[in-house]
Design a protein around this motif. Sequence first.
Motif, short mmCIF file in Angstrom:
data_model
loop_
_atom_site.label_atom_id
_atom_site.label_comp_id
_atom_site.label_asym_id
_atom_site.label_seq_id
_atom_site.Cartn_x
_atom_site.Cartn_y
_atom_site.Cartn_z
N GLU A 249 24.49 20.83 -12.37
CA GLU A 249 24.53 21.19 -10.95
C GLU A 249 25.90 21.69 -10.52
O GLU A 249 26.01 22.60 -9.68
CB GLU A 249 24.11 19.97 -10.12
N ASP A 250 26.97 21.12 -11.08
CA ASP A 250 28.33 21.52 -10.71
C ASP A 250 28.91 22.57 -11.65
O ASP A 250 30.10 22.92 -11.55
CB ASP A 250 29.25 20.31 -10.67
N ALA A 251 28.08 23.07 -12.57
CA ALA A 251 28.49 24.11 -13.53
C ALA A 251 29.62 23.65 -14.44
O ALA A 251 30.34 24.46 -15.01
CB ALA A 251 28.87 25.40 -12.82
N ALA A 252 29.79 22.32 -14.60
CA ALA A 252 30.85 21.80 -15.45
C ALA A 252 30.37 21.56 -16.87
O ALA A 252 31.18 21.40 -17.79
CB ALA A 252 31.40 20.49 -14.88
N ARG A 253 29.05 21.52 -17.06
CA ARG A 253 28.48 21.28 -18.39
C ARG A 253 27.39 22.29 -18.70
O ARG A 253 26.76 22.84 -17.80
CB ARG A 253 27.91 19.86 -18.48
#
Length: 334
Positions: A249-253
């Motif tokens: 969702e946070d584009a971190a993974r």
Amino acid sequence: VEWEGDVELLSQQEGSVWKPDSSWKAHRFWIQGVLFADNQQLVTVSADQLIKVWNASDGEELASLRGHRDEIASAVMSPDGKSLYTGSKDGELKQFALKPPVKTHSLEKAIPGIELARFSANQRDLGILTLPDRVKVLRSSNLGQVIDQEISSDTRTLAVSDDGASVVVGDKKGQVQRLHGDVTRPPEILLQHDAAVNAVCLSPGGNLLATFGMDQTVRLFDFSTGTDSVLLRGIECDGPHAYALAFSEDAARLAVSDWEGIVTILDLNTREVIGRTSRHTDTVWQPIFLPGTQQLACASSSGYLTLWGLDPVEKLASEKGQFLGLHSIAVCPN
């Protein structure tokens, strides 16, 4: 209501004169009861053991409910119009919850030859690859057409931006490019794989693009800098569609599933592998990060839905439903 299973709707048009308005075939056998749930919905019960809910204005079927083992003899509606009670010759009284009619949209003309359909990350737009060789983007709220362009016959996958103004496509020659709804803007070549591109995925917000190629590499393109880099090498590739990409969702993974049924989770800030799942019983067609959690759900072609913890990567649960195989899953916002 007629013996043959037909419904005829009458309307009072001139004073006290009732005239036929519309009629339609509602059931295979005779209808035992008919009643209005509200001004919008009409309910019929029949000897064919079915309860049907209709749009009272045009006869469109909204729902077909089952539950009785013999013909339904009678029906009554609760005063608030939310519950339907039915009595049957099977000796049972049943309660059914009626929902408000759902507004749906349909195209005036069907789209022939659909090969692939993908929603944007925010679900606002729907991208479609069609034969012969076109890409279309439709606004999901009303199916209004946003993009309609001719594309190469080599195109095999796509991803739609959150604003619906552009679409990213990958082809058999390894090329990934962005097409714009504004036809005055030429296509942009973003990156090049050494073999066919099998998956492209835009992050929520659209700042990052992940691609998966038959050259066994996963690449990441950053729109803010206009640069791309190789994230992973040596990913198992043994078929055109048997793997997928998913952003958190946070584009971190980023989750990458391969042909062997293993899902690799990457930290996009450090560009390092956080961990890998153990092998699923078959190919994972779709991984999905569960919003607000440290969990990943995976759908496999063996019919198993498997839930994984991410810190550390460990199996939390695995459930096989009544499915031959699972190809797609979605999670509700809450």
